[in-house]
Design a protein around this motif. Structure first.
Motif, PDB file in Angstrom:
ATOM      1  N   LEU A 107      -7.503  47.578  14.476  1.00 57.27           N
ATOM      2  CA  LEU A 107      -7.745  47.582  13.042  1.00 57.27           C
ATOM      3  C   LEU A 107      -9.193  47.201  12.772  1.00 57.27           C
ATOM      4  O   LEU A 107      -9.927  46.794  13.680  1.00 57.27           O
ATOM      5  CB  LEU A 107      -6.798  46.600  12.354  1.00 57.27           C
ATOM      6  CG  LEU A 107      -5.309  46.799  12.638  1.00 57.27           C
ATOM      7  CD1 LEU A 107      -4.495  45.653  12.041  1.00 57.27           C
ATOM      8  CD2 LEU A 107      -4.823  48.138  12.104  1.00 57.27           C
ATOM      9  N   THR A 108      -9.603  47.308  11.529  1.00 53.51           N
ATOM     10  CA  THR A 108     -10.943  46.903  11.121  1.00 53.51           C
ATOM     11  C   THR A 108     -10.840  46.076   9.847  1.00 53.51           C
ATOM     12  O   THR A 108      -9.771  45.949   9.261  1.00 53.51           O
ATOM     13  CB  THR A 108     -11.840  48.147  10.912  1.00 53.51           C
ATOM     14  OG1 THR A 108     -13.197  47.728  10.718  1.00 53.51           O
ATOM     15  CG2 THR A 108     -11.395  48.960   9.708  1.00 53.51           C
ATOM     16  N   SER A 109     -11.944  45.489   9.396  1.00 54.75           N
ATOM     17  CA  SER A 109     -11.933  44.640   8.207  1.00 54.75           C
ATOM     18  C   SER A 109     -11.905  45.462   6.919  1.00 54.75           C
ATOM     19  O   SER A 109     -12.281  46.640   6.906  1.00 54.75           O
ATOM     20  CB  SER A 109     -13.158  43.727   8.207  1.00 54.75           C
ATOM     21  OG  SER A 109     -13.090  42.778   9.239  1.00 54.75           O
ATOM     22  N   ASN A 158     -11.333  38.897  14.829  1.00 52.68           N
ATOM     23  CA  ASN A 158     -12.483  38.549  13.990  1.00 52.68           C
ATOM     24  C   ASN A 158     -12.577  39.455  12.762  1.00 52.68           C
ATOM     25  O   ASN A 158     -13.638  39.984  12.431  1.00 52.68           O
ATOM     26  CB  ASN A 158     -13.774  38.622  14.810  1.00 52.68           C
ATOM     27  CG  ASN A 158     -13.795  37.601  15.919  1.00 52.68           C
ATOM     28  OD1 ASN A 158     -13.884  36.398  15.683  1.00 52.68           O
ATOM     29  ND2 ASN A 158     -13.676  38.067  17.154  1.00 52.68           N
ATOM     30  N   LEU A 159     -11.456  39.613  12.093  1.00 54.83           N
ATOM     31  CA  LEU A 159     -11.376  40.480  10.930  1.00 54.83           C
ATOM     32  C   LEU A 159     -11.170  39.658   9.664  1.00 54.83           C
ATOM     33  O   LEU A 159     -10.762  38.500   9.707  1.00 54.83           O
ATOM     34  CB  LEU A 159     -10.213  41.467  11.070  1.00 54.83           C
ATOM     35  CG  LEU A 159     -10.196  42.356  12.304  1.00 54.83           C
ATOM     36  CD1 LEU A 159      -8.977  43.271  12.289  1.00 54.83           C
ATOM     37  CD2 LEU A 159     -11.479  43.176  12.414  1.00 54.83           C
ATOM     38  N   LEU A 195       2.240  43.735  17.228  1.00 54.75           N
ATOM     39  CA  LEU A 195       1.066  43.500  16.387  1.00 54.75           C
ATOM     40  C   LEU A 195       0.509  42.121  16.713  1.00 54.75           C
ATOM     41  O   LEU A 195       1.236  41.129  16.624  1.00 54.75           O
ATOM     42  CB  LEU A 195       1.442  43.560  14.898  1.00 54.75           C
ATOM     43  CG  LEU A 195       0.362  43.099  13.905  1.00 54.75           C
ATOM     44  CD1 LEU A 195      -0.824  44.053  13.919  1.00 54.75           C
ATOM     45  CD2 LEU A 195       0.938  42.973  12.490  1.00 54.75           C
ATOM     46  N   GLU A 196      -0.750  42.071  17.108  1.00 52.06           N
ATOM     47  CA  GLU A 196      -1.415  40.782  17.321  1.00 52.06           C
ATOM     48  C   GLU A 196      -2.779  40.812  16.646  1.00 52.06           C
ATOM     49  O   GLU A 196      -3.607  41.682  16.925  1.00 52.06           O
ATOM     50  CB  GLU A 196      -1.584  40.467  18.804  1.00 52.06           C
ATOM     51  CG  GLU A 196      -2.250  39.110  19.041  1.00 52.06           C
ATOM     52  CD  GLU A 196      -2.383  38.757  20.514  1.00 52.06           C
ATOM     53  OE1 GLU A 196      -1.482  38.058  21.030  1.00 52.06           O
ATOM     54  OE2 GLU A 196      -3.371  39.186  21.146  1.00 52.06           O
ATOM     55  N   ILE A 197      -3.005  39.848  15.756  1.00 55.61           N
ATOM     56  CA  ILE A 197      -4.288  39.705  15.072  1.00 55.61           C
ATOM     57  C   ILE A 197      -4.837  38.330  15.394  1.00 55.61           C
ATOM     58  O   ILE A 197      -4.146  37.317  15.253  1.00 55.61           O
ATOM     59  CB  ILE A 197      -4.133  39.903  13.557  1.00 55.61           C
ATOM     60  CG1 ILE A 197      -3.605  41.311  13.259  1.00 55.61           C
ATOM     61  CG2 ILE A 197      -5.457  39.679  12.842  1.00 55.61           C
ATOM     62  CD1 ILE A 197      -3.419  41.608  11.797  1.00 55.61           C
ATOM     63  N   MET A 198      -6.101  38.279  15.862  1.00 59.86           N
ATOM     64  CA  MET A 198      -6.705  37.044  16.348  1.00 59.86           C
ATOM     65  C   MET A 198      -7.950  36.688  15.537  1.00 59.86           C
ATOM     66  O   MET A 198      -8.677  37.564  15.076  1.00 59.86           O
ATOM     67  CB  MET A 198      -7.116  37.187  17.824  1.00 59.86           C
ATOM     68  CG  MET A 198      -6.003  37.584  18.765  1.00 59.86           C
ATOM     69  SD  MET A 198      -6.625  37.986  20.425  1.00 59.86           S
ATOM     70  CE  MET A 198      -7.512  36.481  20.836  1.00 59.86           C
ATOM     71  N   TYR A 199      -8.199  35.378  15.410  1.00 62.11           N
ATOM     72  CA  TYR A 199      -9.440  34.877  14.809  1.00 62.11           C
ATOM     73  C   TYR A 199      -9.762  35.597  13.495  1.00 62.11           C
ATOM     74  O   TYR A 199     -10.893  36.012  13.241  1.00 62.11           O
ATOM     75  CB  TYR A 199     -10.608  35.050  15.779  1.00 62.11           C
ATOM     76  CG  TYR A 199     -10.468  34.310  17.077  1.00 62.11           C
ATOM     77  CD1 TYR A 199     -10.551  32.923  17.138  1.00 62.11           C
ATOM     78  CD2 TYR A 199     -10.253  35.010  18.271  1.00 62.11           C
ATOM     79  CE1 TYR A 199     -10.431  32.243  18.338  1.00 62.11           C
ATOM     80  CE2 TYR A 199     -10.133  34.330  19.481  1.00 62.11           C
ATOM     81  CZ  TYR A 199     -10.219  32.947  19.502  1.00 62.11           C
ATOM     82  OH  TYR A 199     -10.093  32.277  20.687  1.00 62.11           O
ATOM     83  N   SER A 200      -8.781  35.767  12.643  1.00 64.25           N
ATOM     84  CA  SER A 200      -8.962  36.552  11.427  1.00 64.25           C
ATOM     85  C   SER A 200      -8.436  35.788  10.221  1.00 64.25           C
ATOM     86  O   SER A 200      -7.735  34.781  10.356  1.00 64.25           O
ATOM     87  CB  SER A 200      -8.238  37.897  11.565  1.00 64.25           C
ATOM     88  OG  SER A 200      -8.772  38.653  12.653  1.00 64.25           O
ATOM     89  N   VAL A 221      -2.609  34.873  15.642  1.00 66.99           N
ATOM     90  CA  VAL A 221      -3.025  33.733  16.467  1.00 66.99           C
ATOM     91  C   VAL A 221      -4.463  33.372  16.123  1.00 66.99           C
ATOM     92  O   VAL A 221      -5.316  34.245  15.985  1.00 66.99           O
ATOM     93  CB  VAL A 221      -2.840  34.054  17.967  1.00 66.99           C
ATOM     94  CG1 VAL A 221      -3.591  35.318  18.395  1.00 66.99           C
ATOM     95  CG2 VAL A 221      -3.221  32.872  18.847  1.00 66.99           C
ATOM     96  N   TYR A 222      -4.717  32.074  15.901  1.00 63.12           N
ATOM     97  CA  TYR A 222      -6.018  31.550  15.483  1.00 63.12           C
ATOM     98  C   TYR A 222      -6.442  32.172  14.143  1.00 63.12           C
ATOM     99  O   TYR A 222      -7.611  32.513  13.940  1.00 63.12           O
ATOM    100  CB  TYR A 222      -7.103  31.816  16.537  1.00 63.12           C
ATOM    101  CG  TYR A 222      -6.688  31.618  17.965  1.00 63.12           C
ATOM    102  CD1 TYR A 222      -5.974  30.493  18.378  1.00 63.12           C
ATOM    103  CD2 TYR A 222      -7.018  32.565  18.943  1.00 63.12           C
ATOM    104  CE1 TYR A 222      -5.596  30.318  19.706  1.00 63.12           C
ATOM    105  CE2 TYR A 222      -6.652  32.389  20.274  1.00 63.12           C
ATOM    106  CZ  TYR A 222      -5.935  31.265  20.644  1.00 63.12           C
ATOM    107  OH  TYR A 222      -5.561  31.104  21.962  1.00 63.12           O
ATOM    108  N   CYS A 223      -5.497  32.322  13.221  1.00 59.35           N
ATOM    109  CA  CYS A 223      -5.761  32.982  11.943  1.00 59.35           C
ATOM    110  C   CYS A 223      -5.576  32.017  10.775  1.00 59.35           C
ATOM    111  O   CYS A 223      -4.960  30.948  10.905  1.00 59.35           O
ATOM    112  CB  CYS A 223      -4.829  34.178  11.756  1.00 59.35           C
ATOM    113  SG  CYS A 223      -5.176  35.578  12.851  1.00 59.35           S
ATOM    114  N   LYS A 224      -6.084  32.431   9.616  1.00 64.45           N
ATOM    115  CA  LYS A 224      -5.960  31.644   8.391  1.00 64.45           C
ATOM    116  C   LYS A 224      -5.659  32.580   7.229  1.00 64.45           C
ATOM    117  O   LYS A 224      -6.206  33.684   7.145  1.00 64.45           O
ATOM    118  CB  LYS A 224      -7.270  30.882   8.118  1.00 64.45           C
ATOM    119  CG  LYS A 224      -7.232  30.005   6.871  1.00 64.45           C
ATOM    120  CD  LYS A 224      -8.539  29.254   6.701  1.00 64.45           C
ATOM    121  CE  LYS A 224      -8.489  28.354   5.471  1.00 64.45           C
ATOM    122  NZ  LYS A 224      -9.770  27.617   5.273  1.00 64.45           N
TER     123      LYS A 224
END
Length: 479
Positions: A107-109, A158-159, A195-200, A221-224
């Motif tokens: 994916l992208t931002s 990082n999104l 689906l895994e989204i990291m640092y995003s 994971v590592y998301c907010k």
């Protein structure tokens, strides 16, 4: 197995949900997170992100929805094209009705993936399409096996500002080949996730169905600032480790109006494994779960752990329903985990056919390697359960702390469990400390009965993530 008796009110609710999902609409819409005053910042300027300015259709990139043709290049080209518009109002990729086979893609931002009704994204069953990637830092290795892990199906890192939504389209992991190889010990690496989204941050997943994941389904994971709303997750109840939604070292998470059938925990909150999770030190915190329906005969409705070495705190769950599940709430930990599970609040849970209403485990002996610290003990305290009803239960509670590390601050109020008549043991408590009020059958001696009228705590002030509203963005030219 005897058929599960589902209450009439629940059957009516599920029918209404199904009807709403498939009602025809005259106008397509997609979900978008908006900022409410007092809520988390959803953009650098602290204003609501707009609806997407640019929309493309997957077919515009040569995709063929026959379930056989590979559309890997089409997905990658479409995402790359929309990435050009990150600072120009963002982009949306519409997946029309059809079966769209593809290898993994990223994916992208400032991006929306929209699945129309009848759209199915099919994950490739060619294992060579899932090359090994580095293990998570807070795990130190793959979860199934030492070393790397296979890549996930849909990924992002990082999104910011990512939406996956639609008119109840489907993302199908086609996991049978992975389950068979896992059971036969034929895999060299840990299975990837659907689906895994990291640092995003600022992630919304809504009105989409996820089925047949190779392992965990949805893994931020590592998301907010993450919201799962109106999501359906389906897997055979005998499929291995097909957790529904697993927030992992994440903060400000909201899970609402979701329906999950799983071969493992429906919701599993995590924060890293033993010394690796302790070193990263990133807790899962400020998590809201509400209006969840779960079926999981071999696992928990809501699990905390077992990988909780970075800590878990301030979790709130309310209006939870489960049918034919192993345990209502399970805290999983053990020697070497370290970390903490504290300030957990549950209010309103209805369980129909359950093994343990409450289960706290301190004997999880799975470790990433032999370098864990045997002196790293978990701190479990401030656990509050209220307004719980269970019928056809095998046991009310199995609560097992450690001899040198009691689980403390347990509170249970207004709990009624109809235990199977043939079961003589209704409670099993060791190395725990707590109180109870209005609990039937009467609690074990370590959970001191205070009599009725003393409810357990549940915070009145909503979390910041609860103040975020979901806007429906209309768009013309539905495909």
């Amino acid at each position: 197995m005897a058929p599960v008796k589902i209450p009439n009110y629940l059957l009516l609710s599920l029918c209404l949900i199904s009807l709403l999902c498939f009602l025809p609409t005259g106008e397509c819409k997609y979900s978008q997170m908006l900022h409410r005053r007092g809520g988390p910042q959803l953009s650098a300027a602290g204003v609501a992100p707009p609806c997407r300015a640019h929309t493309v259709n997957l077919k515009d990139f040569g995709a063929v929805g026959d379930g056989k043709t590979s559309n890997t290049d089409a997905f990658k080209k479409a995402v790359a094209e929309l990435a050009k518009f990150e600072k120009q109002g963002g982009g949306m990729l519409v997946v029309p009705p059809g079966k769209w086979l593809t290898a993994p893609f990223n994916l992208t931002s400032h991006f929306t993936l929209f699945l129309e009704q009848g759209a199915v994204i099919l994950a490739s069953t060619n294992i060579s399409d899932y090359p090994p990637i580095a293990p998570l830092k807070s795990y130190g290795r793959g979860r199934d096996l030492p070393g790397p892990r296979h890549s996930n199906f849909i990924s992002g890192s990082n999104l910011t500002d990512v939406v996956i939504t639609g008119n109840n389209g489907t993302i199908d992991g086609q996991g049978q080949i992975w389950w068979d190889k896992y059971h036969a010990n034929e895999l060299n690496y840990t299975r990837g996730y659907l689906l895994e989204i990291m640092y995003s941050e600022n992630i919304l997943v809504s009105n989409v169905t996820f089925v047949n994941s190779s392992s965990w389904n949805l893994h931020p994971v590592y998301c907010k600032n993450v919201i799962f709303s109106g999501v359906t997750v389906l897997a055979p109840t005998n499929s291995p480790n097909t957790d529904g939604i697993d927030p992992d070292s994440c903060s400000e998470v909201r899970i609402e109006d979701c329906y999950i059938v799983s071969g493992d925990d429906c919701i599993a909150i995590k924060s890293g494994w033993d010394q690796y999770g302790i070193a990263v030190g990133m807790p899962s915190e400020n998590i809201s779960i509400r209006r969840l329906t779960c079926i999981s005969p071999t696992s928990a409705v809501i699990a905390l752990g077992s990988e909780m070495s970075g800590g878990i705190r301030n979790v709130r769950a309310e209006d939870i329903t489960a049918i034919n599940s192993e345990s209502g709430v399970r805290i999983k930990s053990g020697v070497g985990r370290g970390g903490y599970v504290k300030d957990i609040f549950l209010k309103g849970m209805n369980l129909y056919t359950i093994k343990w209403v409450f289960w706290m485990t301190s004997n999880y002996g799975q470790h990433p390697d032999d370098k864990f610290d045997p002196k790293a003990l978990p701190n479990v305290t401030g656990i509050n359960y209220s307004n719980v009803y269970a019928e056809n239960a095998t046991m009310v509670a199995k609560l097992e702390g450690l001899p040198d590390d009691h689980f403390k601050g347990i509170c249970m109020s207004n709990v009624t469990a109809q235990v199977i008549e043939s079961k003589l043991i209704q409670w099993n408590c060791t190395n725990v400390e707590g109180v109870a009020s209005g609990v039937t059958p009467a609690p074990c001696a370590l959970i001191h009965n205070q009599g009725p009228g003393k409810p357990c705590a549940f915070p009145k002030e909503p979390l910041a993530i609860d103040k975020v509203i979901i806007n429906q963005c209309p768009f013309k030219g539905c495909y």
